[in-house]
Design an enzyme around this catalytic site. Sequence first.
Site, PDB file in Angstrom:
ATOM      1  N   ASP A   1      53.516 -45.226 147.141  1.00 17.13           N
ATOM      2  CA  ASP A   1      53.251 -46.342 146.511  1.00 17.13           C
ATOM      3  C   ASP A   1      52.094 -46.231 145.089  1.00 17.13           C
ATOM      4  O   ASP A   1      51.568 -45.023 145.512  1.00 17.13           O
ATOM      5  CB  ASP A   1      52.808 -47.774 147.879  1.00 17.13           C
ATOM      6  N   ALA A   2      52.436 -46.923 144.271  1.00 13.89           N
ATOM      7  CA  ALA A   2      51.590 -46.851 143.308  1.00 13.89           C
ATOM      8  C   ALA A   2      49.920 -46.879 143.566  1.00 13.89           C
ATOM      9  O   ALA A   2      49.649 -46.055 142.466  1.00 13.89           O
ATOM     10  CB  ALA A   2      51.850 -47.741 141.943  1.00 13.89           C
TER      11      ALA A   2
END
Length: 262
Positions: free
Chosen positions: A112-113
């Site tokens: 994820d970011a």
Amino acid sequence: MSGFETSEGVRLQKVLSAAGVASRRVIEQYIVEGRIRVNGVTVTELGRRVDPENDLIDVDGTAVQLDVSKRYVMLNKPTGVVSSLRDENGRPDLRRFTDDYEERLYNVGRLDAETSGLLVLTNDGDLAHVLAHPSFGVTKVYIAKVEGEVTAQTISKLTKGIELEDGPIAADKARLLDTSRGSSLVELTLHSGRNRIVRRMLAAVGHPVTELVRRQFGPLHLGTLPVGKTRELTKIELGALLTLSRRDSGVAEAPGEQQENE
């Protein structure tokens, strides 16, 4: 027509030499010693011919990639970058790294970011599909900085198993690396491909994640690769990764979306 290969295939020595395994003379010695297998069967004859596009070859049990057009890259993904080649919301994506390469590379699985760490980029679609498939269960190792001081009892709870909204989950391994000033460093090893699983596990035991990095993916280790940098896999790393992907690739035949692993 001694300079041409027949329709029955290409000599094994020539194929492996072109793949950079060793010289033809050394490969002939490997054959004599029974160290090479084609499609799981040990080769003993020096005149053996193979189909480089379809046959699977391993040396000393380690898979060999015969297609030299395939590229395999390790990225230490920074936080703030999404695991996509084009983000529809305009956020920073992986193109800043893949544009450096002539081939069109894709990411294997996702982070994820807000998670940094090891991500594999490749143009080998078969390998990417197998390794990212949730059913394949590639082992990953994460280091998480969490709120609060983690106890031995909490570490035990993570390995024995906890209940989440989408079912029970247990870490393969868990250990406390450090505790100081109201925060802790925890190492988690798991093979689950469930969405944001590390963050959800640690939140469930009362220790929300503040920083998260993936240090290992299968046989690959991030090592000293700086954040935001890439490097090509070594032959040893590639062999280990291909061996893993061939171990039971049949599980990847059913369609399935790539999950965010952490």
